[in-house]
Scaffold this motif. Sequence first.
Motif, PDB file in Angstrom:
ATOM      1  N   TYR A 220       0.824  -1.207   0.000  1.00 56.83           N
ATOM      2  CA  TYR A 220       0.000   0.000   0.000  1.00 56.83           C
ATOM      3  C   TYR A 220       0.857   1.256   0.000  1.00 56.83           C
ATOM      4  N   LYS A 223       1.949   1.779  -3.528  1.00 64.82           N
ATOM      5  CA  LYS A 223       0.815   2.338  -4.269  1.00 64.82           C
ATOM      6  C   LYS A 223       0.696   3.842  -4.034  1.00 64.82           C
ATOM      7  N   GLU A 227       1.255   6.499  -7.330  1.00 68.94           N
ATOM      8  CA  GLU A 227       0.050   7.127  -7.866  1.00 68.94           C
ATOM      9  C   GLU A 227       0.117   8.634  -7.644  1.00 68.94           C
ATOM     10  N   THR A 232      -2.458   2.036  -9.702  1.00 73.62           N
ATOM     11  CA  THR A 232      -2.040   0.771  -9.083  1.00 73.62           C
ATOM     12  C   THR A 232      -3.208   0.126  -8.364  1.00 73.62           C
TER      13      THR A 232
END
Length: 243
Positions: A220, A223, A227, A232
């Motif tokens: 996470y 991600k 981003e 993602t």
Amino acid sequence: MKVVFFGSSHGVPEPNRNCSCALLEVGGKRYFIDMGMDPVPELIRRGMTPGDITAVFITHSHGDHTNGLVPFTDICSWYYKQADPLVFLPEMQIVDALRDWIRLTCNGLRESLRFEKVEEGKLYDDGTISVTAMRTNHKDNAYAYMIEAEGKTLLFTGDLKGGDGPTADYARFATRDGIDLVVAECAHFDPLLYMEPLKKHPPKLFCINHYSWKWAEKCYHLKSLIEPDIPTVLATDGLEIRL
């Protein structure tokens, strides 16, 4: 074109997450990338049968990527006899193991079932999809697959080298900008190691697959770091990605 995740877990099944298995649907044809779980019940639930499968591509011989081959080839041998999938295997000894196991269950592996060995380079082209195999250092005879279809490019990394797979393996073969979808494993190393190669050659969509909860927090975090430049998603069983 659609990718459906039947199994997204790492080496051990978890609640609501089976071992690695993805269905690719293109131009009315269907293909599997890995078969770490029995896909037949899910195929039937979705209104399909093993007879609808054109080809199967196995990345490497570990059980969490191959165990589903036993029930799949078993039921193709005695019930779905019209099924004619071409199964690509990294090691042909798998065929002998399937034959011995299915014989012990009082059936037999149908001799007309087709198996071919994966070799690095251009592997398959049926006019609908083109598949190129790229060796990884996860184990002997382990491969990633680059798939081209309908003007799109998909990369399934398979399992990479433990410890530094994103820099030792992924960075070596993911050298193309704008790959439409990368399905990348995150079970054997710190996911943040993907940062450098992703920034160098960003895909249009990055899917974290085959991840364990050991690395979930860092998945996470990765991600959040890449981003919105690189959209993602973390794969879950039942996830569908349309391209």
